[in-house]
Write an enzyme that holds these catalytic residues in place. Structure first.
Site, short mmCIF file in Angstrom:
data_model
loop_
_atom_site.label_atom_id
_atom_site.label_comp_id
_atom_site.label_asym_id
_atom_site.label_seq_id
_atom_site.Cartn_x
_atom_site.Cartn_y
_atom_site.Cartn_z
N GLY A 248 36.72 31.11 50.90
CA GLY A 248 37.81 31.74 50.18
C GLY A 248 37.62 33.24 50.13
O GLY A 248 36.50 33.74 49.95
N GLY B 122 40.14 35.22 48.47
CA GLY B 122 41.07 35.74 47.48
C GLY B 122 40.32 36.60 46.49
O GLY B 122 39.18 37.01 46.75
N SER C 269 59.52 38.11 38.50
CA SER C 269 58.57 38.43 37.43
C SER C 269 59.14 38.12 36.05
O SER C 269 60.30 38.35 35.75
CB SER C 269 58.19 39.91 37.48
OG SER C 269 57.53 40.24 36.29
N ARG D 144 56.17 30.18 28.72
CA ARG D 144 56.62 29.62 29.99
C ARG D 144 57.00 28.15 29.89
O ARG D 144 58.08 27.75 30.33
CB ARG D 144 55.50 29.76 31.02
CG ARG D 144 55.29 31.19 31.45
CD ARG D 144 54.12 31.32 32.40
NE ARG D 144 54.03 32.71 32.87
CZ ARG D 144 53.09 33.14 33.70
NH1 ARG D 144 52.16 32.29 34.15
NH2 ARG D 144 53.07 34.39 34.09
N HIS E 109 53.84 26.85 39.63
CA HIS E 109 53.36 28.20 39.80
C HIS E 109 51.84 28.29 39.83
O HIS E 109 51.26 29.07 40.57
CB HIS E 109 53.89 29.04 38.65
CG HIS E 109 53.44 30.45 38.65
ND1 HIS E 109 53.64 31.27 39.73
CD2 HIS E 109 52.77 31.18 37.75
CE1 HIS E 109 53.13 32.46 39.46
NE2 HIS E 109 52.58 32.42 38.28
N GLU F 6 41.02 30.05 40.73
CA GLU F 6 41.97 28.98 40.39
C GLU F 6 41.42 27.61 40.77
O GLU F 6 41.84 26.59 40.23
CB GLU F 6 43.32 29.24 41.09
CG GLU F 6 44.43 28.35 40.57
CD GLU F 6 45.80 28.72 41.12
OE1 GLU F 6 45.94 29.83 41.68
OE2 GLU F 6 46.72 27.90 40.98
N ARG G 145 48.14 28.52 31.20
CA ARG G 145 47.57 29.85 31.44
C ARG G 145 48.51 30.94 30.97
O ARG G 145 49.71 30.87 31.23
CB ARG G 145 47.28 30.06 32.92
CG ARG G 145 46.80 31.45 33.24
CD ARG G 145 46.51 31.66 34.70
NE ARG G 145 47.69 31.59 35.56
CZ ARG G 145 48.54 32.62 35.73
NH1 ARG G 145 48.34 33.75 35.09
NH2 ARG G 145 49.57 32.49 36.53
N LEU H 44 44.28 36.62 37.41
CA LEU H 44 43.62 37.69 38.15
C LEU H 44 42.33 38.06 37.43
O LEU H 44 41.28 38.24 38.04
CB LEU H 44 44.54 38.91 38.25
CG LEU H 44 45.88 38.68 38.95
CD1 LEU H 44 46.68 39.96 39.01
CD2 LEU H 44 45.68 38.12 40.34
C1 LIG Z 1 53.85 34.35 43.00
C2 LIG Z 1 52.64 34.39 42.11
C3 LIG Z 1 52.49 35.41 41.19
C4 LIG Z 1 51.37 35.48 40.37
N1 LIG Z 1 51.27 36.50 39.46
C5 LIG Z 1 50.16 36.57 38.68
C6 LIG Z 1 50.02 37.65 37.77
O1 LIG Z 1 50.89 38.51 37.66
N2 LIG Z 1 48.89 37.71 37.03
C7 LIG Z 1 47.90 36.78 37.14
O2 LIG Z 1 46.89 36.91 36.46
N3 LIG Z 1 48.01 35.74 38.01
C8 LIG Z 1 49.12 35.62 38.77
N4 LIG Z 1 49.24 34.57 39.64
C9 LIG Z 1 48.12 33.62 39.78
C10 LIG Z 1 47.04 34.25 40.64
O3 LIG Z 1 47.61 35.03 41.65
C11 LIG Z 1 46.17 33.21 41.33
O4 LIG Z 1 45.83 32.24 40.43
C12 LIG Z 1 44.89 33.83 41.85
O5 LIG Z 1 45.19 34.93 42.66
C13 LIG Z 1 44.05 32.84 42.61
O6 LIG Z 1 43.00 33.56 43.27
P1 LIG Z 1 41.85 32.76 43.99
O7 LIG Z 1 40.92 33.77 44.56
O8 LIG Z 1 41.30 31.76 43.07
O9 LIG Z 1 42.55 31.94 45.15
P2 LIG Z 1 43.45 32.46 46.36
O10 LIG Z 1 43.81 33.88 46.20
O11 LIG Z 1 44.55 31.48 46.52
O12 LIG Z 1 42.50 32.39 47.61
C14 LIG Z 1 42.19 31.17 48.21
C15 LIG Z 1 41.31 31.47 49.39
O13 LIG Z 1 40.70 30.30 49.85
C16 LIG Z 1 40.91 30.15 51.23
N5 LIG Z 1 40.97 28.73 51.51
C17 LIG Z 1 41.70 27.79 50.85
N6 LIG Z 1 41.45 26.58 51.38
C18 LIG Z 1 40.56 26.75 52.37
C19 LIG Z 1 39.91 25.89 53.30
N7 LIG Z 1 40.13 24.58 53.28
N8 LIG Z 1 39.07 26.43 54.21
C20 LIG Z 1 38.84 27.77 54.23
N9 LIG Z 1 39.40 28.62 53.38
C21 LIG Z 1 40.25 28.12 52.46
C22 LIG Z 1 42.18 30.88 51.53
O14 LIG Z 1 42.18 31.30 52.88
C23 LIG Z 1 42.09 32.05 50.57
O15 LIG Z 1 41.31 33.07 51.18
C24 LIG Z 1 50.37 34.48 40.46
C25 LIG Z 1 50.51 33.46 41.38
C26 LIG Z 1 51.64 33.38 42.19
C27 LIG Z 1 51.80 32.23 43.12
#
Ligand SMILES: Cc1cc2nc3c(=O)[nH]c(=O)nc-3n(C[C@H](O)[C@H](O)[C@H](O)COP(=O)(O)OP(=O)(O)OC[C@H]3O[C@@H](n4cnc5c(N)ncnc54)[C@H](O)[C@@H]3O)c2cc1C
Ligand code: HEM
Ligand code: HEM
Ligand code: SF4
Ligand code: F3S
Ligand code: FES
Lengths: 221, 637, 258
Positions: B40, B42, B284, B330, B401, B425, B435, B441
């Site tokens: 990951g 993200g 938003s 929400r 979401h 997440e 949440r 974030l």
């Molecule tokens: C439209 C939208 C708006 C949002 N706005 C907000 C906000 O304003 N404020 C807030 O706090 N949160 C917000 N959120 C929630 C927040 O963006 C996410 O919960 C958070 O970014 C998740 O981050 P993460 O690093 O956990 O996962 P992600 O950013 O989803 O990263 C997942 C990573 O894992 C990798 N991956 C997944 N499966 C595999 C696999 N099988 N093999 C290899 N790699 C894999 C992907 O390539 C990616 O790099 C929003 C979400 C959405 C959908």
């Protein structure tokens, strides 16, 4: 990487070299154009100007060598960058719509070549007097040479075309120089294009007036 | 299943510091001997990978996108919370902690959530240092706004692209370490197996999505930061690639999956326009500050919004929740919209939408101000719908979401499988049953920058890890499983596309396990899911071959996992006989339709344990203790 | 509406590609361009053919994964719009649409319309960052950042790394992308310490990756879905000159770190 080498070894640096050499050439052209249009006032002026140039002796040669160096640098950079830009997209698009690129910007390369050919002909024509279609070259009588040389229609026409190419070249080139040298500021960004266009019209227009004048019969021996 | 949360003792505000003092350390010289696999890129993954590499660990990082910068975190819009109290409006670690616990409807751990609040400030400092261009006041200090109905302004933001900017910050740090050779980046690689060697997770098997090559990667610890599983519903605000595969593999290897039924529905998304719809776009939440939500009073009223007089409009949020009105939380706003539509008063195509009307705001503050505040959002809306929200009200509808559920982790973010850490997440940690806006974030970055780098050292320093490399039998087996599974998918050669199954599953879940759930619906879902799964394995068509880029094959694998995971999710929803946060069981509501929690029986995390193919998973519980806050019922009336 | 698609199909990086013609019989004006392709792909799959491969993920104009040259223009050529946000209402019944991958020496085709844009990541890895190891940061408000600087930095930072600038540029130059990152960090106090090294290293990598030079055509700005301005090109050129001609620059170049 040595910083002066860097000026030649990166795409950005080469553009700087081009811009600077281009700018030097522009300055020469401005003065050259002014001295040329004086022909309207009195052909004698050109002779005096030429005489003055020769009176400079070695200085003139330094200036000529400088000018030559600029042309060489400019063309070498243009040549190398153009080759690089071509290979950067080896497989071309079967359809590529340019949306904003000006005609001038797209003709920089061929326009430049035309200008180059012109310069060569031009030197043989008026400086060395070895290619003198339709007139008798009189060393020193610069004004007369111009007036008589321009009487051959195709020569005048070639001059006119070359001047149009030059105009287009400067049109884009001068604005491009601002970008290349990073000369931008919100306050006068808008006026950069105006300036470039103005300069292009002034220089090319001034030159152009002479072959045109000859073709229209305004200028004659 | 042994579930030891390992929450340190002592006063709430001292737990983390005490814990830090107790954590074992890896000496600088030894760090480079340890290889950590981070799946990951993200916010959680990138921040962890970069931070671990900076500490001197060998790191390999994986993502399925073509660049780590494209992880789904990039899409986050609104902002990120931190208890900086820069606005001097009385914010504090305690207040952020309390809001988060309460917002989560008292289904998360006090210890974790308080720590989250404690480190939240450092995240902002770190991001600023990386050059994240947060919004600023004219004086040059950081700007804040109030978000999701919070009483204090603690949300930091960068235009409407906060997630993008925070991710770019983390990504740039990651790229720096890649450039220095400290991180090996594997983009366009999908993790398809977790490898466990004598009880410890020691590596993964991944598929190179370009060449189709199946490769084993051995290490000393594995970190999953693979995001949420919202796409189990097919339509969601998540990016198309979001999946449960990595987490589900870990679950099948013995990692507990906690609270899978805790999913969040966002009230303001652009409604579905047709059955070709591939994803839903979030608008938003801030829009609700000035927009008024309404539907016609009359049933299937076909008139244009403009032709419906005030008297015949139902501003239902303002009516039902006078004090919070259009800013109700929400889950409440979402359910209310669903009710209105179920009642046949929805608007737009399929009557699945409600109006979000800016007419009065435009009257009050003028079109210019509205444009300043929401210009880019209005543009986005017009780009998608072709309607101009300055003239006609927006149409919105709730959409899946975020998923609060995820792999169970202890205070060190380690799952019950030693050596498997889960961040962002993908874990279940801090948001309980719901949440708060701008908290994901915060959590993802807290996990990656300021928690894992310390806690993983404790594991590595304190665990005897014998040398294991990719030639170990466990890896061979795992590779075989992967190859067989892919082979099986390609061999079926049926008549239905992967998407058609995914849509069918998604629709079922949306109806039966979405905003409102009930026993009969969930039981039906639990009947249907195995049927769909069976047909999938009989009749799916996956064209192409394995040793090449094959997007159908990628999708097929993910959908196959969703088809199994969905069952666990519905089971969890069925057993949790209460309503809390995002989980609303219609049987358990107050006379006036409020969620009715059952703290006596359900003040715990439900942790599901894999029991083998086609076996009913085992439900374990981690009781939640509330020593510092007293359980209150939410009321937004 | 009914559309005809001419799509570039290429089995693999070294395979030779050709244009294939497909019929899209009932396209709704509300579909996004990618949803239109989804529908075509569903048809291809059910009829036993391999679907068209294309990059995409967020489908809301922010991840930068989607690409495509549509009728000779990256992202279809509508101002400030990515392919995933391009809707079919902008096309008309009976139209023939030509779909080609982004083309550049630095963007080799992986399959069909999918290209490898990893070169852009390498440019960032070369210097597109602020060295700020986790934990070393001062309080967020210790250094005031004038609002105008923050806003200008944000304008440049809005780049989504899609590569449309490269695709649109007749020279396949990546200078708008690189310039945007250089300006973003150069606008902020946090970016100053590494300012010279950054621009020198990034320009070097840009060349190494095989992108062309910039002759100021301005196509990149027009094609950019985030409308990143060519002012950023002047900016990177200026910063590069400044770094090259200053002794700090000299030190920066010989300095060890990438
Ligand atoms: C439209 C939208 C708006 C949002 N706005 C907000 C906000 O304003 N404020 C807030 O706090 N949160 C917000 N959120 C929630 C927040 O963006 C996410 O919960 C958070 O970014 C998740 O981050 P993460 O690093 O956990 O996962 P992600 O950013 O989803 O990263 C997942 C990573 O894992 C990798 N991956 C997944 N499966 C595999 C696999 N099988 N093999 C290899 N790699 C894999 C992907 O390539 C990616 O790099 C929003 C979400 C959405 C959908
Ligand atoms: C109608 C247009 C022009 C006219 C009438 C003209 C005329 C002349 C004349 C008469 C000379 C000889 C001067 C002398 O020997 O004393 C000369 C020299 C020269 N001209 Fe031009 N010129 C024109 C345009 C140009 C242009 C467009 C260029 C360049 C692109 C150019 C470049 C030169 C150069 C390099 C020399 C040699 C100067 C030297 O002696 O070193 N001229 N020109
Ligand atoms: C009197 C002669 C000339 C003058 C005054 C001149 C001037 C300029 C200037 C000012 C530029 C802009 C540089 C930049 O973009 O920063 C330029 C660019 C260019 N010139 Fe010339 N030039 C001349 C002759 C030539 C010749 C002879 C050639 C080639 C044979 C040529 C080819 C080019 C090319 C290819 C460019 C690049 C376009 C660009 O970078 O925008 N020029 N020239
Ligand atoms: S500058 Fe624009 S076109 Fe180029 S990569 Fe960034 S967003 Fe894409
Ligand atoms: S189109 Fe290309 S030439 Fe320069 S201005 Fe843009 S990069
Ligand atoms: S799919 Fe993410 S920008 Fe288009």
């Amino acid at each position: 990487m040595n910083r002066l080498l860097a000026l030649w070894q990166t795409t950005v640096g080469k553009k700087v070299a081009m811009a600077v050499s281009g700018l030097a050439l522009v300055i020469f052209l401005v003065s050259h154009m002014i001295s040329n249009v004086l022909i309207y006032v009195n052909p004698q002026h050109l002779d005096d100007y030429g005489a003055w140039l020769r009176s400079l002796g070695p200085l003139l040669w330094i200036a000529r060598l400088g000018l030559l160096a600029m042309v060489v640098i400019h063309i070498a950079a243009a040549w190398q960058l153009t080759r690089r830009d071509r290979t950067a997209r080896t497989i071309r698009y079967s359809r590529h719509e340019l949306q904003v690129a000006t005609y001038a910007s797209r003709t920089m390369r061929w326009g430049g070549v035309v200008v180059l050919l012109f310069i060569i002909f031009h030197l043989l024509h008026f400086t060395l007097g070895v290619v003198t279609p339709g007139f008798q070259f009189h060393p020193g009588e610069v004004g007369r040479n111009v007036l008589e040389g321009m009487q051959t229609p195709w020569v005048a026409l070639f001059y006119a075309i070359a001047m149009l190419a030059l105009g287009a070249h400067l049109w884009h080139g001068v604005w491009s120089t601002f970008q290349t040298l990073g000369l931008n500021h919100p306050a006068w960004n808008a006026s950069r294009k105006v300036f470039a266009v103005g300069l292009a019209i002034l220089v090319a227009g001034g030159f152009l007036s002479i072959p045109l004048g000859a073709l229209l019969g305004i200028l004659h021996p | 299943m042994k579930l030891d949360a390992r929450i340190p003792g002592g006063p709430l505000e001292e737990k983390w510091d005490r814990h830090l003092a107790d954590l074992r350390l890896v000496s600088p010289a030894n760090k480079r001997k340890f290889h950590v696999i981070v799946v990951g890129s993200g916010l959680a993954g990138a921040s962890a990978a970069a931070s671990l590499a900076e500490l001197g660990y060998q790191v390999s990082c994986f993502c399925f996108q073509d660049s780590p910068r494209r992880a789904h975190s990039i899409a986050a819009q609104g902002g990120i919370n931190a208890s900086k109290n820069y606005q001097n409006d009385g914010d504090s670690d305690w207040r952020l902690f309390y809001d988060t616990i309460k917002g989560g409807d008292f289904r998360s751990r006090e210890g974790n959530v308080y720590r989250l609040a404690q480190v939240s400030g450092h995240i902002i400092d770190q991001a600023v240092a990386q050059g994240v261009p947060f919004a600023r006041e004219y004086g040059g200090s950081l700007a804040n706004r109030s978000f999701g109905g919070a009483q204090v302004s603690r949300t930091f933001y960068a235009r409407g692209q906060t997630g993008q900017q925070l991710l770019l910050g983390a990504y740039q740090s990651l790229e720096r370490m890649i450039g220095l050779g400290a991180v090996k980046m594997y983009s366009r690689h999908e993790m398809l197996e977790l490898v466990v060697v004598d009880g410890k997770s020691r590596g993964i098997v991944a598929r190179d999505l370009v060449t189709g090559e199946i490769t084993s990667f051995a290490g000393h610890a594995v970190v999953l930061a693979t995001g949420g599983y919202g796409n189990v519903f097919y339509l969601s605000t998540n990016a198309k690639g979001c999946n449960v595969t990595a987490a589900f593999r870990a679950y099948q290897k013995g990692a507990g999956f906690a609270n899978p039924c805790f999913t969040q529905i966002h009230p303001t998304c652009i409604p579905v326009s047709g059955d070709y719809q591939s994803k839903l776009t979030l608008m938003s939440e801030s829009l609700r500050n000035d927009g008024r939500v309404w539907v016609p009073k009359a049933h299937d009223d076909q008139r244009k919004p403009a032709d419906i007089p005030e008297a015949e409009r139902d501003y239902y949020l303002e009516r039902k929740y006078p004090s919070f009105g259009n800013l109700s939380p929400r889950d409440i706003a979402s359910r209310a919209a669903k009710e209105a539509c179920d009642d046949g008063r929805g608007v737009g195509p399929g009557a699945r939408g409600v109006y979000l009307d800016f007419a009065s705001a435009i009257q009050r503050v003028g079109e210019e101000t509205v444009r300043e505040r929401y210009g880019n959002l209005f543009e986005m809306y017009e780009r998608i719908t072709g309607e101009n929200p300055y003239q006609t009200p927006m149409r919105i509808y709730p959409a899946v979401h975020y998923t609060m559920g995820g792999l169970w982790v202890d205070y060190n973010l380690m799952s019950n499988l030693p050596g498997l850490h889960v961040l962002g997440e993908a874990n279940f940690s801090d948001h309980g049953a719901n949440r708060l806006g701008a908290s994901a974030l915060m959590q993802g970055l807290a996990d990656g920058y300021f928690i894992l780098p310390y806690t993983i050292g404790d594991y590595l320093a304190g665990t005897k890890l014998e040398a294991v490399d990719a030639s170990h039998a466990a890896f061979r087996e795992a590779e075989q499983r992967v190859t067989q599974r892919l082979g099986a998918l390609l061999a079926i050669d049926g008549s239905r596309t992967v998407d058609s199954f995914h849509k069918e599953l998604g629709h079922l879940l949306w109806e039966k396990c979405g905003m409102a759930r009930d026993r009969s619906g969930l039981e039906e879902a639990l009947r249907r899911i195995p049927e769909i799964r069976a047909e999938f394995w009989k009749n799916v068509k996956v064209p192409g071959s394995a040793p090449t880029l094959n997007q159908s094959l990628e999708k097929a694998g993910r959908v196959a996992d969703f088809l199994e995971f969905a069952e666990v999710m519905c089971l969890d929803a069925l057993v949790r006989e209460e309503s809390c946060g995002g989980h609303f069981r219609t049987e358990y509501q107050t006379p006036d339709g409020e969620a009715m929690r059952d703290d006596e029986h359900f003040a715990h995390a439900a942790v599901w344990e894999y029991a083998g193919e086609n076996q009913k998973p085992i439900r374990n519980v981690e009781p939640l203790h509330f020593d510092f806050v007293k359980l209150a019922t939410r009321s937004y009336k | 509406m009914r559309l005809t698609l001419k799509v570039w199909r290429q089995a693999g990086p070294s395979a030779k590609g050709t244009f294939q013609t497909y019929d899209a019989p009932d396209v709704s004006e509300h579909m996004s361009f990618l949803e239109m392709l989804d529908v075509v792909n569903e048809g291809l799959i059910t009829s036993g053919k391999e679907p068209i491969a294309f990059d995409h993920d967020c489908r809301e104009g922010i991840c930068g994964a989607c690409s495509l040259m549509i009728d000779g223009m990256p992202h279809g050529g509508r101002l400030g719009t990515t392919t995933c946000q391009l809707h079919m209402r902008h096309f008309h019944d009976g139209q023939t649409i030509l779909i080609e991958p982004f083309r550049a020496l630095a963007f080799p085709v992986v399959r069909d319309l999918v290209v490898d844009r990893g070169a852009l990541d390498r440019i960032i890895a070369a210097g597109g960052f602020v060295t700020a190891p986790t934990g070393s940061a001062p309080d967020g408000n210790d250094i005031a950042v004038p609002k105008p600087s923050a806003d200008l930095a944000m304008d440049a930072a809005a780049c989504i790394g899609c590569g449309a600038c490269v695709a649109a540029c007749p020279n396949a130059s990546a200078i708008l992308f690189t310039g945007a990152k250089v300006s973003h960090l150069a606008r902020l106090p946090q970016g100053q310490a590494e300012r010279d090294r950054r621009v020198l290293a990034m320009v070097e990598m840009m060349d190494e990756a095989g992108f062309g030079g910039c002759t100021n055509f301005g196509e990149c700005e027009r094609a950019c879905p985030k409308e990143i301005s060519v002012e950023n090109i002047a900016r990177i050129n200026r910063d590069w000159l400044r770094a090259t001609l200053s002794d700090r620059g000299e030190a920066a170049i010989s300095g060890g770190e990438p």
